[in-house]
Design an enzyme around this catalytic site. Sequence first.
Site, PDB file in Angstrom:
ATOM      1  N   LYS A   1      -9.843   2.141  -2.433  1.00 57.72           N
ATOM      2  CA  LYS A   1     -10.179   1.975  -0.983  1.00 57.72           C
ATOM      3  C   LYS A   1     -11.560   2.118  -0.596  1.00 57.72           C
ATOM      4  CE  LYS A   1      -7.670   2.034   3.345  1.00 57.72           C
ATOM      5  NZ  LYS A   1      -6.029   2.361   3.971  1.00 57.72           N
TER       6      LYS A   1
ATOM      7  N   GLU B   1       0.731  -1.209   0.310  1.00 55.65           N
ATOM      8  CA  GLU B   1      -0.077   0.142   0.063  1.00 55.65           C
ATOM      9  C   GLU B   1       0.813   1.264  -0.174  1.00 55.65           C
ATOM     10  OE1 GLU B   1      -3.634   2.014   2.630  1.00 55.65           O
ATOM     11  OE2 GLU B   1      -2.215   0.720   3.677  1.00 55.65           O
TER      12      GLU B   1
ATOM     13  N   CYS C   1      -5.846  -2.616   2.701  1.00 55.86           N
ATOM     14  CA  CYS C   1      -5.361  -2.304   4.216  1.00 55.86           C
ATOM     15  C   CYS C   1      -6.695  -2.419   4.975  1.00 55.86           C
ATOM     16  CB  CYS C   1      -4.669  -1.142   4.336  1.00 55.86           C
ATOM     17  SG  CYS C   1      -3.861  -0.901   5.927  1.00 55.86           S
TER      18      CYS C   1
END
Length: 355
Positions: free
Chosen positions: A187, A113, A228
């Site tokens: 995300k 990331e 994440c």
Amino acid sequence: MRVGIAALITAGALPYTHRPLQPHFLSINARNPLRLSAPRSQFRRLSAMASAFKPEDARVPPAVQLPSPSVSKFKIALCQLSVTADKERNIAHARRAIEEAASKGAQLVLLPEIWNSPYSNDCFPVYAEDIEAGGDVAPSFSMLSEVARNLKITIVGGSIPERSGERLYNTCCVFGTDGKLKGKHRKIHLFDIDIPGKITFKESKTLTAGQHPTVVDTDVGRIGVGICYDIRFQELAMLYAARGAHLICYPGAFNMTTGPLHWELLQRARAADNQLFVATCSPARDASAGYTAWGHSTLVGPFGEVIATAEHEEAIIIEEIDYSLIELRRSNLPLEKQRRGDLYQLVDVQRLNAH
């Protein structure tokens, strides 16, 4: 011989707080006195209940059949990279790592990331790239496309800050062996947390949340993508499994507070719950950085087993994925046939609306 619940409690076989059972449900097995068994009438009743579970209704629309990948076994590389404030250096460094992984047989490469920029709300706007425009205004994106094409490998390109109009996103691009963009995941769940005395970070100060789950068909199977914090939301992984993913890739940068506690735990949970592979890739740890990553990039199998993991330093993990293990584990534990569609449902809103 019949035995009542009171006798079982007295003998210490059941705790006093156990929900009382009807005494006639239990009997001593003549061949094995330590084993309790139930009369046939009860087994017939339980079988009838199982037929009413409606596992096919537990996912709406119904789960798709696991597709047959073009390869059953292949090598994946997790490139745990150091990240600096020098963007050009970060891009060149990532290129060398990908080339090294490919030279060792990796057909799929996963990056961390935010690998081209320090992980900071101040840096996201400065390092952001216009992915849709490409070319010189998106050097990280262009490098990944070029390397995937030249090396004929699939790349799940970690994530980089993306600029789209007035908005910024934390975005992962997936490239096919022809170098073309096969999928782009923004995300979905932004990292907004506050643990007093430990860590406070709010991605929403600068970033916008994505709106679409991402599943990509590649030369190495069907891949779901999360970034994440997305890993904390089991519904997303369940949705990917229902869409037929063989593997979920999570580039991530867990911190020194939640990393030791939850990083491996969440990966193993997502893999075991959905009986598929999970791969994660973190930046290497830099104790002098404003945000310190936990590291520990990991590959987990469909039984929740850790196949390979790094420590916190720079590393390139190369390991084999064997998709036949998915079918094996799903036959060992037939969860799909045991879901209680009569009690709960996972609704894939996008697929439902597309019908």
